[in-house]
Scaffold this active site. Structure first.
Site, PDB file in Angstrom:
ATOM      1  N   HIS A   1       0.806  -1.234   0.000  1.00  0.00           N
ATOM      2  CA  HIS A   1       0.000   0.000   0.000  1.00  0.00           C
ATOM      3  C   HIS A   1       0.838   1.283   0.000  1.00  0.00           C
ATOM      4  O   HIS A   1       0.295   2.357  -0.257  1.00  0.00           O
ATOM      5  CB  HIS A   1      -0.933   0.044   1.214  1.00  0.00           C
ATOM      6  CG  HIS A   1      -1.964  -1.037   1.233  1.00  0.00           C
ATOM      7  ND1 HIS A   1      -2.824  -1.264   0.175  1.00  0.00           N
ATOM      8  CD2 HIS A   1      -2.297  -1.957   2.182  1.00  0.00           C
ATOM      9  CE1 HIS A   1      -3.630  -2.281   0.480  1.00  0.00           C
ATOM     10  NE2 HIS A   1      -3.323  -2.720   1.685  1.00  0.00           N
TER      11      HIS A   1
HETATM   12 ZN   LIG Z   1      -4.024  -6.982   3.049  1.00  0.00          ZN
END
Ligand SMILES: [Zn+2]
Length: 390
Positions: free
Chosen positions: A132
């Protein structure tokens, strides 16, 4: 000549610790490493500690002002105020944050280098997969994007086609963003639908920038998807795009948070299906990438029950000595689990759902089925851009 598989490991990666209230408990890494040892797998791989990623490597993906912000937060955690995503609930600042994040990134970069140079055919960094992290911000428990850095390093070394396949329950948004405009990198992510889960991206319509059309493929699965649907969706999309793309290296992310016991998401996948997809990734690396395979960890918040078993299977597969699902877990490891967590560890390397049965896409699909609708949406959005039949 390629030697044995490499397992990237430096005990210090367990210092990636956002604190006792945070779901990403580093005990999951320590328990995975000790389960690998308890099953004798560390004799089947070369255990290697790579150096931390340096400034010039981090800059392959991350902005200089962001790296400076991570260093500042690392030196003075109390001053992190949410800028650059640092000092937030998801990504609290902690002392040494820059160093340990760079160490984890270094393990993935080292894995990529070893595979590219042929020192090892496969390399695993289960402490990595921090997918992320964005070029200019921390996000979703991720500070530096080791997965994107491994891919970027491969490009720097001369790779012309790298495929990244992400089966974490969350969309691999940071890796997709890093290579959005780069046709040399194919990113494929299978994840729970963005309507019900962080980071609310990964729609099928996200297919890459105009200059790299079809270089991103997203399969957004309905909440509740179980083994048969998850494995079916994987096989309905991934082999075909890899066969077409012909990557020189396959990088995979194996977040274990698809599991039915995971507290942060809503898929219903078992350990046995996770293992089946790990086996499939290994086979696809051999079929389409000359065997060159970099396998990473990722999310996974059932830190005792699920993560250590899932990634130990991954290590076994990469080592060429897959652990049989029925294997009984040594008592010594379960004692360590209890000593560290006051929880009872699992007894076997299976959830009892082996073998996983699933129906192949080629045999037909049901237009009224939600899983099949999700697969069709992914294929329809991305496949024609790659010249493939949807
Ligand atoms: Zn995840």
């Amino acid at each position: 000549m390629s030697g044995r598989a490499q397992l990237m490991w430096d005990e210090a990666v367990t210092g990636y610790d956002f604190g006792p209230e945070h779901p990403m408990d580093p005990v999951r890494l320590a328990l995975t490493r000790s389960l690998v040892g308890a099953l004798g797998l560390d004799r089947e791989v070369e255990v290697v500690a790579a150096r931390p990623a340096g400034e010039s490597t981090l800059r392959l993906v991350h902005r200089e002002d962001y790296i400076d912000a991570v260093k500042a937060a690392s030196a003075n955690p109390g001053a992190a105020d949410g800028a650059y995503g640092l000092g937030t609930i998801d990504d609290p600042a902690f002392a040494g944050m820059h160093e340990v994040s760079a160490l984890i990134a270094g393990q993935s970069v080292g894995a990529a280098e070893a595979v590219w140079r042929g020192d090892a055919l496969h390399a695993v960094n289960f402490a990595g997969g921090l997918h992320h992290a964005m070029p200019g911000a921390a996000s979703g428990f991720c500070v530096y994007n080791d997965a994107a850095l491994a891919v970027a390093r491969l490009l720097e070394l001369g790779a012309e086609r790298v495929a990244y396949v992400d089966v974490d329950v969350h969309h691999g948004d940071g890796v997709q963003a890093a290579f959005w405009e780069d046709p040399r990198v194919l990113t494929v992510s299978l994840h729970e639908h963005p309507a019900t889960l962080f980071p609310q991206t990964g729609w099928p319509e996200e297919t890459g920038a105009e200059c790299a059309e079809g270089s991103a493929v997203n399969v957004a699965l309905p909440a509740g998807t179980g083994d048969a649907g998850w494995v079916r969706a994987f096989h309905a999309v991934v082999p075909e795009v890899l066969a077409d793309f012909r990557p020189q290296v396959l990088v995979t992310q194996h977040g274990a948070d698809t599991h039915f016991e995971d507290p942060l998401a809503h898929l219903a996948v078992s350990l046995d299906a996770q293992r089946a997809v790990q086996v499939a990734c290994h086979e696809l690396a051999h079929e389409y990438a000359g065997g060159r395979w970099v396998a990473l960890g990722g999310g996974g918040y059932a830190v005792v029950e699920v993560v250590p078993r899932s990634w130990t299977h991954l290590v076994g597969i990469a080592a060429g000595r897959p652990v049989e699902p029925e294997t009984v877990i040594p008592e010594g490891w379960r004692q360590e689990v209890f000593a560290r967590t006051r929880q009872l560890g699992p007894q076997r390397m299976t959830d009892g759902r082996w073998p996983v049965s699933w129906a192949s896409w080629e045999a037909g699909y049901d237009p009224a089925d939600r899983l099949d609708q999700a697969v069709r949406a992914a294929r329809r959005a991305a496949f024609p851009l790659r010249g493939l039949l949807a």
